[in-house]
Design a protein around this motif. Structure first.
Motif, PDB file in Angstrom:
ATOM      1  N   PHE A 152      -3.819   6.881  -3.403  1.00  0.00           N
ATOM      2  CA  PHE A 152      -3.860   7.224  -1.980  1.00  0.00           C
ATOM      3  C   PHE A 152      -4.654   6.180  -1.211  1.00  0.00           C
ATOM      4  O   PHE A 152      -4.260   5.733  -0.128  1.00  0.00           O
ATOM      5  CB  PHE A 152      -4.499   8.605  -1.779  1.00  0.00           C
ATOM      6  N   PHE A 153      -5.792   5.805  -1.768  1.00  0.00           N
ATOM      7  CA  PHE A 153      -6.634   4.804  -1.107  1.00  0.00           C
ATOM      8  C   PHE A 153      -5.918   3.460  -1.025  1.00  0.00           C
ATOM      9  O   PHE A 153      -6.118   2.699  -0.075  1.00  0.00           O
ATOM     10  CB  PHE A 153      -7.959   4.661  -1.862  1.00  0.00           C
ATOM     11  N   GLY A 154      -5.053   3.173  -2.000  1.00  0.00           N
ATOM     12  CA  GLY A 154      -4.245   1.962  -1.922  1.00  0.00           C
ATOM     13  C   GLY A 154      -3.374   1.960  -0.677  1.00  0.00           C
ATOM     14  O   GLY A 154      -3.215   0.933  -0.007  1.00  0.00           O
ATOM     15  N   GLY A 155      -2.803   3.121  -0.344  1.00  0.00           N
ATOM     16  CA  GLY A 155      -2.043   3.228   0.899  1.00  0.00           C
ATOM     17  C   GLY A 155      -2.922   2.995   2.110  1.00  0.00           C
ATOM     18  O   GLY A 155      -2.531   2.316   3.064  1.00  0.00           O
ATOM     19  N   ALA A 156      -4.145   3.555   2.074  1.00  0.00           N
ATOM     20  CA  ALA A 156      -5.082   3.374   3.181  1.00  0.00           C
ATOM     21  C   ALA A 156      -5.510   1.918   3.313  1.00  0.00           C
ATOM     22  O   ALA A 156      -5.731   1.426   4.431  1.00  0.00           O
ATOM     23  CB  ALA A 156      -6.303   4.267   2.974  1.00  0.00           C
ATOM     24  N   ILE A 157      -5.645   1.206   2.195  1.00  0.00           N
ATOM     25  CA  ILE A 157      -6.010  -0.214   2.238  1.00  0.00           C
ATOM     26  C   ILE A 157      -4.970  -1.008   3.031  1.00  0.00           C
ATOM     27  O   ILE A 157      -5.310  -1.876   3.839  1.00  0.00           O
ATOM     28  CB  ILE A 157      -6.147  -0.775   0.805  1.00  0.00           C
ATOM     29  N   GLY A 211       0.813  -1.213   0.000  1.00  0.00           N
ATOM     30  CA  GLY A 211       0.000   0.000   0.000  1.00  0.00           C
ATOM     31  C   GLY A 211       0.842   1.255   0.000  1.00  0.00           C
ATOM     32  O   GLY A 211       0.501   2.249  -0.662  1.00  0.00           O
ATOM     33  N   ASP A 212       1.962   1.226   0.727  1.00  0.00           N
ATOM     34  CA  ASP A 212       2.815   2.415   0.818  1.00  0.00           C
ATOM     35  C   ASP A 212       3.413   2.786  -0.531  1.00  0.00           C
ATOM     36  O   ASP A 212       3.577   3.967  -0.853  1.00  0.00           O
ATOM     37  CB  ASP A 212       3.933   2.180   1.835  1.00  0.00           C
ATOM     38  N   ALA A 243      -4.728   5.493  10.639  1.00  0.00           N
ATOM     39  CA  ALA A 243      -4.007   6.409   9.754  1.00  0.00           C
ATOM     40  C   ALA A 243      -4.594   6.407   8.348  1.00  0.00           C
ATOM     41  O   ALA A 243      -4.697   7.457   7.702  1.00  0.00           O
ATOM     42  CB  ALA A 243      -2.522   6.036   9.706  1.00  0.00           C
ATOM     43  N   GLY A 244      -4.993   5.240   7.857  1.00  0.00           N
ATOM     44  CA  GLY A 244      -5.561   5.162   6.515  1.00  0.00           C
ATOM     45  C   GLY A 244      -6.890   5.878   6.411  1.00  0.00           C
ATOM     46  O   GLY A 244      -7.170   6.565   5.420  1.00  0.00           O
ATOM     47  N   VAL A 245      -7.730   5.698   7.434  1.00  0.00           N
ATOM     48  CA  VAL A 245      -9.020   6.400   7.464  1.00  0.00           C
ATOM     49  C   VAL A 245      -8.785   7.903   7.512  1.00  0.00           C
ATOM     50  O   VAL A 245      -9.449   8.681   6.813  1.00  0.00           O
ATOM     51  CB  VAL A 245      -9.862   5.938   8.678  1.00  0.00           C
ATOM     52  N   TYR A 246      -7.815   8.316   8.327  1.00  0.00           N
ATOM     53  CA  TYR A 246      -7.507   9.745   8.441  1.00  0.00           C
ATOM     54  C   TYR A 246      -6.995  10.307   7.119  1.00  0.00           C
ATOM     55  O   TYR A 246      -7.310  11.444   6.761  1.00  0.00           O
ATOM     56  CB  TYR A 246      -6.472   9.947   9.551  1.00  0.00           C
ATOM     57  N   LEU A 247      -6.205   9.520   6.379  1.00  0.00           N
ATOM     58  CA  LEU A 247      -5.701   9.970   5.076  1.00  0.00           C
ATOM     59  C   LEU A 247      -6.856  10.278   4.123  1.00  0.00           C
ATOM     60  O   LEU A 247      -6.862  11.328   3.465  1.00  0.00           O
ATOM     61  CB  LEU A 247      -4.803   8.897   4.468  1.00  0.00           C
ATOM     62  N   PHE A 297       0.762   4.591  -2.358  1.00  0.00           N
ATOM     63  CA  PHE A 297       0.631   5.939  -1.806  1.00  0.00           C
ATOM     64  C   PHE A 297       1.748   6.838  -2.335  1.00  0.00           C
ATOM     65  O   PHE A 297       1.502   7.971  -2.789  1.00  0.00           O
ATOM     66  CB  PHE A 297       0.659   5.848  -0.283  1.00  0.00           C
ATOM     67  N   LEU A 298       2.983   6.344  -2.300  1.00  0.00           N
ATOM     68  CA  LEU A 298       4.116   7.130  -2.778  1.00  0.00           C
ATOM     69  C   LEU A 298       3.985   7.421  -4.271  1.00  0.00           C
ATOM     70  O   LEU A 298       4.294   8.530  -4.738  1.00  0.00           O
ATOM     71  CB  LEU A 298       5.422   6.387  -2.493  1.00  0.00           C
ATOM     72  N   THR A 299       3.514   6.436  -5.034  1.00  0.00           N
ATOM     73  CA  THR A 299       3.289   6.653  -6.465  1.00  0.00           C
ATOM     74  C   THR A 299       2.271   7.760  -6.684  1.00  0.00           C
ATOM     75  O   THR A 299       2.431   8.607  -7.582  1.00  0.00           O
ATOM     76  CB  THR A 299       2.808   5.350  -7.132  1.00  0.00           C
ATOM     77  N   GLY A 300       1.209   7.778  -5.876  1.00  0.00           N
ATOM     78  CA  GLY A 300       0.209   8.843  -5.958  1.00  0.00           C
ATOM     79  C   GLY A 300       0.807  10.203  -5.672  1.00  0.00           C
ATOM     80  O   GLY A 300       0.477  11.200  -6.342  1.00  0.00           O
TER      81      GLY A 300
END
Length: 672
Positions: free
Chosen positions: A240-245, A177-178, A279-283, A181-184
């Motif tokens: 971003f949602f991938g990071g949250a997943i 997931g990170d 943290a993912g929900v907050y993102l 997120f970084l790709t996003g």
């Protein structure tokens, strides 16, 4: 004057626990209780500062705390405390404080106390830093630090192979997931530089207010993917949602959360209630303006969240490990939070309010559930519910507080009144939002997911209560009530699990709705929803009476099922709860996720491909080395023939070589 005070002390909120980490790590062995007092005092100070800022923001939510300092000229380090950040800071610091106090007794006999309290202090500091971040890059740095701390704490008892494996599994799974997120972030930065014409002096492009100001232009950028025109904003938000997943345990990257139980129970409480998974929900909540302007993104959030809530619940009803039941409960409740955010496609900014409201309430009753479980394990020495029974007689305070947490998790309350547990007010709000969405779009799948998950929630949590605390002991354990330093935090959390939701529901929602309308950002969520193609419902809050009562009805039905089977024992499960039953075996084996993810995918495909490539590379490298050796030997043989030992031959070769060199130099000089 108020604003000056806020800006003066806000930076201490993450800094104090970070300093506590340094002190405890280096000097904890020489201090009482492994130096526990240092992080406790530091986090208590962070909580006081957070609470004061939150109370002042309640009086004037538009005057947010915002600080930015230049970093490498074009980037910045900054602090943002708006209504969304304020409630998160207060919750994280408060729950973490109670867990640290509880851990003084729980970890009293562990030789690794200094390392434990140092790592938990750093964990708390990283989460507080994440919440405070005013830009996406600083957010990501803190995000990664949270992941590192979770790895260290899940594998705290690293001597156990299962704990070491669980830590690696958590680290590697969340890295998937990170990377997304970084790709996003990289794609977002590239687009912003293109739109802004490069970095501008005095402007921090990655700060949230700057990002939000470019939402319409980002939405207009299109990419062709498999013949479909897709908005760049949709791609960025889904990454971003991938990071949250990964961080918030959504399907299919949820598999690390149950194995995270290998760490101490207090670590489980920290991860599952106050830090990491939230943290993912907050993102998603922090970047909600981007999601609501991105076509289809919120629908992905809603569907995946609703499915995760139901999917995890099906596994929770068959687990026999006390902590694993609670782990699947966490995954399910995180699914509810994501479902609530996804409902923003119908109810707009209210979705942030109901989702974060459930996040805060969940923190109280889930921390309570885990600490109660820790109290039981600490006293009786086992976490297998099949070996327990009758614990309520020897641990009355733990039993009562855990029953309160169970009622909050199941969502017991009286619809239409202010009477109810905390979970009742927040979870039911999400279910009602799913009903509004279904009525508005004629898409009832998220609503059906939420109702089915509510039924399973009630069944598995009261199954845990009846199997653990009622009946007769099923093994020869010698239980006793935990000491006051453990039961006092339980009692405090029980009070919050009971009354916080009812006391704050109206004010909480109104406060959170000011998150994106203040001195830092001033957005029109309605117009952003129009960009995303979402039509918001204007007349919500008039649902039929039956709709309001259905969540309670299914909660009572789940309690009744658990009561009949696990308390009265009228219904004998027998063959139903046997490995011969294919449905039970499927659930107990957790849908064969270990076999699919680890044995088939990781060991079979990934390791197989790596092993094959290794063999191919070995052959290639060996061939090259052998070829060089053969060539070297061949050349050496030829050169050896020239070495005759006759001086005249060497002199002739030297004269010829010098002559050729002179001729070559003369030709070059003439050409130049």
């Amino acid at each position: 004057m108020v604003k000056t005070a806020l800006e003066e002390y806000a930076f201490l909120i993450p800094l104090l626990p970070a300093l506590a980490f340094v002190i405890t790590f280096f000097f904890g062995k020489k201090m009482p209780s492994g130096g526990a007092v240092v992080p406790i005092l530091a986090i208590a100070a962070s909580f006081i500062i957070s609470l004061v800022i939150t109370l002042r923001l309640l009086a004037n939510p538009e005057e947010v705390v915002s600080q930015s300092y230049s970093w490498f000229a074009v980037l910045n380090i900054g602090i943002l405390i708006d209504p969304l950040a304020a409630v998160m800071l207060s919750m994280v610091s408060f729950v973490s404080l109670l867990i640290h106090i509880y851990a003084v007794s729980y970890m009293s006999h562990d030789p690794g106390k200094p390392r434990y309290f140092a790592e938990t202090a750093l964990f708390t500091a990283a989460m507080l830093s994440l919440v405070l971040s005013d830009n996406i890059l600083q957010f990501f740095v803190s995000w990664e630090l949270v992941g590192l701390c979770s790895y260290l704490l899940i594998g705290f008892w690293y001597e156990k192979p299962s704990a070491a494996a669980a830590a690696k599994k958590a680290f590697l799974t969340t890295r998937v997931g990170d990377v997304m997120f970084l790709t996003g972030i990289i794609l977002l930065t590239s687009d912003l530089l293109k739109l802004a014409g490069g970095f501008q002096d005095g402007t921090y492009l990655l700060r949230f207010d700057e990002i939000f100001s470019y939402i319409p232009q980002l939405s207009a950028l299109q990419a062709n993917i498999f013949g479909f025109e897709v908005s760049h904003l949709t791609i960025i938000t889904l990454l971003f949602f991938g990071g949250a997943i990964g961080k918030s345990g959504q399907f299919p990257l949820h598999v690390w959360l149950p194995d995270a139980m290998e760490g101490p129970t207090t670590v489980s409480a920290l991860i599952h209630a106050a830090t990491m998974v939230t943290a993912g929900v907050y993102l998603v909540a922090r970047t909600f303006p981007m999601f609501i302007a991105a076509p289809e993104s919120l629908m992905v959030v809603a569907y995946l969240g609703g499915f995760t809530a139901l999917f995890a619940g099906t596994m929770g009803i068959v687990m026999n490990d006390l902590k694993r039941v609670l782990a699947y409960s966490t995954i399910s409740q995180l699914g509810y939070m994501m479902l609530g955010l996804g409902m923003g496609s119908a109810i707009g900014l209210e979705a942030v309010g109901i989702s974060i409201f459930h996040l805060i309430n969940h923190a109280f009753f889930k921390a309570l559930l885990f600490l109660c479980a820790g109290s039981v394990i600490h006293a009786v020495g086992t976490q297998d519910m099949r070996e327990l029974g009758g614990v309520g007689k020897v641990m009355p305070i733990t039993a009562v507080t855990m029953a309160i947490a169970a009622l909050a998790l199941a969502g017991f309350g009286i619809p239409g009144t202010s009477i109810g547990t905390s979970g009742f007010f927040s979870k039911d709000a999400i279910i009602e939002a799913a009903y509004i969405f279904g009525e508005h779009s004629n898409n009832w799948i998220p609503y059906l997911f939420s109702i089915a998950a509510a039924l399973l929630t009630s069944i598995y949590i009261f199954r845990l209560i009846f199997m653990t605390f009622t009946g007769k002991p099923r093994s020869d354990y010698h239980g006793h009530e935990s000491p006051a330093i453990m039961t006092i935090p339980l009692s405090i959390l029980a009070v919050f699990a009971l009354v916080f939701g009812g006391l704050t529901q109206t004010g909480f929602m109104a406060f959170l709705e000011e998150t994106f309308v203040n001195t830092f950002v001033n957005l029109d969520i309605g117009s952003l929803a129009g960009i995303g193609g979402y039509e918001l419902v204007e007349a919500a809050g008039h649902e039929p009476l039956l709709v309001l009562w259905i969540p309670l009805i299914v909660a009572v039905a789940g309690l009744a099922v658990a009561f009949v089977i696990y308390y009265l024992r009228i219904i004998k499960l027998g063959p139903l709860a046997s490995m011969k039953n294919p449905v039970y075996r499927l659930l107990y084996k957790r849908y064969y996720q270990h076999e699919i993810y680890t044995e088939f995918f990781s060991l079979g495909i990934i390791y197989g491909v790596v092993a094959l490539l290794t063999q191919v590379l070995d052959v290639i490298v060996d061939s090259i080395v052998e070829g060089i050796g053969i060539l070297t030997v061949g050349i050496s043989e030829e050169l050896r023939r020239i070495q005759t030992g006759v001086v005249q031959t060497y002199a002739t070769a030297l004269v010829a070589g010098v002559s050729l060199l002179i001729i070559l130099v003369k030709l070059i000089m003439e050409v130049l």
